[in-house]
Design an enzyme around this catalytic site. Sequence first.
Site, mmCIF file in Angstrom:
data_model
loop_
_atom_site.group_PDB
_atom_site.id
_atom_site.type_symbol
_atom_site.label_atom_id
_atom_site.label_comp_id
_atom_site.label_asym_id
_atom_site.label_seq_id
_atom_site.Cartn_x
_atom_site.Cartn_y
_atom_site.Cartn_z
ATOM 1 C CE LYS A 13 72.227 -24.001 25.679
ATOM 2 N NZ LYS A 13 72.596 -23.029 26.720
ATOM 3 C CD GLU A 41 75.965 -14.915 27.935
ATOM 4 O OE1 GLU A 41 76.436 -15.982 28.353
ATOM 5 O OE2 GLU A 41 75.052 -14.862 27.089
#
Length: 398
Positions: free
Chosen positions: A142, A197
């Site tokens: 990723k 977040e």
Amino acid sequence: MSAAALVRPRPVHRAADLLSAYLPGSFYYSSARGSLLADGVHAPVDAPHGTRATAAAAALTAAAVAGVEEPVVVGAIGFRPDGPSSLVVPALVRRAGAPGGDGPTGAARVPAWTVTPRPEPAAYTAAVRRALDLIDDGDLDKVVLGRCLDLLADTPVAVPALLARLVRADPAAHAFAVDVSAPGDPAPRTLLGASPELLVSRYGAEVVANPLAGSLPRVADEDENRRRRAALLASAKDRAEHAHVAAGVAEVLGRFCSDLHVPAEPSVIGTPTMWHLSTRVTGRVADPTDPGSSALALAEALHPTPAVCGVPVVRARDAIADLEPLDRGHFTGLVGWTDLNGDGEWVVTIRCAEVCDRSVRLFAGAGVVAGSDPAAELAETGAKFRTLLRALGAEDPR
């Protein structure tokens, strides 16, 4: 003076008053746990990557000995290990409860904006395709690729009004504003945003991290929103991306925490503009008085998570440096605070912008994994820009 001997700070102001009192150069932070406004500099905390928590603990102890009441370290740290840092022990700190709907309106004249994407959309999707080639070759699992929008107003941007609009739009977000001025800036430079977040918080022995990965835009139609939430939970691609992040966070916190709890399945959380897959990881540190397990120490150990960098981290960071045309600076870094007890909150620096006079640079990124579609990743970054674009009153350039 021991941390145990200190009385933990209690809110003594109204959240709306702190927001109204904010001026560029101050440090502002708010979340569902409360609000903090800091002014002045008692002492800078200037230390290299990996040693900032130790330097912060020493600076906090020295400040307490010098008579600073309830000292904290506040500020922002950049994405790269050699990136910018603006940590200080402020001279004055005021606290309040969580913000609500009674804050300042942030009303101001809406400027006329000129918007320049960096890179151009076609160049961004080309970078995503190159990242997919690296993933297909086995070099990466990723990588998160970001892009910017450079906005130029016809008048100087009113930073306090912009911050107030961000807080009012989503009082539950982790809102922040911190001075990140550098030599040569024509005016003060402010990093501000409303991050969804939580990188990590620590209160006493209790530790919480809330990584997000896997996203879809939120829309006005609630039936469509229900479909999108269900689609996120059913998406093999998004769940695989999220699993990388949750596993990475759990592995790091497992070095510091006992009784670590990682839910087996992600949930979906929403902001005014996005839906995200979310995992709330909780645990307990063995010794809350150990500076090596302070909120900042945990944040340093976690940063950067796969949510903003990739897997493996070093290769992903190298790919980002190669594929992104601009240095991220503070984008996807961290911002927050830590006190003498080691308690504090640090959030990932996303849904953010840097403002300097008439210029605003917005940032957004998307995680690229096997099966990612370049056009969809471009659209995801466009949707993430909406948090700041709405607050700025700028036309959505998607």
